[in-house]
Write a protein that holds these residues in place. Structure first.
Motif, PDB file in Angstrom:
ATOM      1  N   ASP A 195       0.884  -1.294  -0.150  1.00 36.85           N
ATOM      2  CA  ASP A 195       0.027   0.011  -0.046  1.00 36.85           C
ATOM      3  C   ASP A 195       0.849   1.373   0.011  1.00 36.85           C
ATOM      4  OD1 ASP A 195      -2.426  -1.522  -0.169  1.00 36.85           O
ATOM      5  OD2 ASP A 195      -2.660  -1.375   2.102  1.00 36.85           O
ATOM      6  N   ASN A 198       2.003   1.663  -3.450  1.00 37.44           N
ATOM      7  CA  ASN A 198       0.725   2.363  -4.071  1.00 37.44           C
ATOM      8  C   ASN A 198       0.643   3.942  -4.140  1.00 37.44           C
ATOM      9  OD1 ASN A 198       0.186  -0.201  -5.222  1.00 37.44           O
ATOM     10  ND2 ASN A 198      -1.191  -0.839  -3.697  1.00 37.44           N
ATOM     11  N   ASP A 280       3.998   2.437   6.330  1.00 32.58           N
ATOM     12  CA  ASP A 280       2.929   2.723   5.633  1.00 32.58           C
ATOM     13  C   ASP A 280       3.425   3.930   4.272  1.00 32.58           C
ATOM     14  OD1 ASP A 280       2.951   5.228   6.947  1.00 32.58           O
ATOM     15  OD2 ASP A 280       0.959   4.823   7.606  1.00 32.58           O
TER      16      ASP A 280
END
Length: 303
Positions: A195, A198, A280
């Motif tokens: 993620d 992304n 993250d």
């Protein structure tokens, strides 16, 4: 004269008390403290008689709360895990030093010790010691915060096996850093999840893949020398293998941790040559930010 006699008697009594050998064993201590979950798991693992025996052993005893989250239906896994919490030999707190490796009862699995002097914290495979040096007739018990999980191979192995780090695994291969993450030790990898990549955008990711030298520098910025578990985190700047830039670690006491602007997600993962901290966000060092931005700009112009 009488006072002197009394003083001598007190000194002798104190000396005798200080040399008294404990008669209680490890199981006796756990029983006295009513640590029923731990005792049941030790029994299931077939270690009760062992920890009543002569030893010496060092037991790193997880909290009852943390043990309550374990799946105890698989006896083989329970046995391996409980054996991993017992070291051969007696190690008091004063015997433990940074990056020490202790031999556990679980075959071919050693236990890593880390001593973080700046915080006065000792961790055992990442779990902080909360109460130490309970000396007994057959060893010593240290109570630790949580359950220790044995390393699942090197940092490269950990990344390769994690279904949420597939883009990172591919990037490591493209940058030809496989041997680095396999052999370098000890290291801490702040590992961007899929993620996180992304969020960076496909154009930038593809641009990095097409430029292995730049990709290598970006990935090395995510790596810090030393094994740094979260129990040791404090707000500070740490050197990275990218060398030109330092990474900022921030501890939000009740709200978790950050590496630069990347929040840490999920549990930390021990490796035989360090630890993996999943984050993250893909971190871009300031010295390389213009080059990375140019990748997106170039892709937009080409389109």
């Amino acid at each position: 004269m009488y006072a002197l006699l009394v003083l001598c008697m007190l000194v002798v009594a104190a000396a005798a008390q200080s040399t008294t050998v404990p008669t209680s064993n490890i199981i006796d201590l756990l029983t006295t403290r009513r640590l029923t979950t731990l005792l049941n798991l030790i029994q299931q693992a077939g270690l009760t008689d062992t920890l009543k025996g002569p030893g010496p052993f060092t037991l790193f005893a997880p909290s009852e709360t943390s043990l309550g989250n374990l799946d105890a239906t698989d006896t083989a896994k329970v046995t391996a895990l409980m054996k991993y919490h017992v070291a051969n030999g007696q190690y008091q707190r004063a015997d433990l030093y940074n990056e020490e490796s202790l031999t556990s009862l679980q075959a071919n699995q050693s236990i890593r010790v880390n001593y973080y002097i700046s915080k006065g914290v000792i961790t055992i495979e990442g779990q902080a010691i909360q109460s130490s040096d309970h000396v007994l007739s057959n060893g010593v018990v240290h109570f630790i915060k949580g359950v220790m999980m044995p390393p699942a191979g090197t940092v490269l192995d950990v990344v390769s096996k994690d279904g949420n780090l597939t883009t990172l695994a591919s990037a490591i291969k493209s940058a030809m850093l496989d041997n680095f993450f396999q052999d370098q030790k000890p290291i801490t990898l702040f590992a961007p999840t899929d993620d996180a990549f992304n969020k960076l955008g496909s154009a930038t990711v593809q641009g990095l893949i097409a430029d292995p030298a730049l990709l290598k520098s970006v990935l090395q910025y995510h790596v810090v020398p030393g094994t740094i578990y979260r129990a040791a985190f404090r707000t500070t700047y740490l050197p990275t293998f990218e060398e030109a830039d330092k990474i900022r670690i921030h501890n939000f006491f009740f709200f978790g941790y950050e590496a630069d602007d990347g929040g840490m997600v999920d549990d930390e993962l021990s490796a035989t040559n360090g630890v993996v901290q999943r984050i993250d966000t893909v971190l871009i060092p300031s010295s390389l930010s213009d080059q990375v931005k140019a990748l997106t700009a170039g892709a937009t112009t080409a389109a």
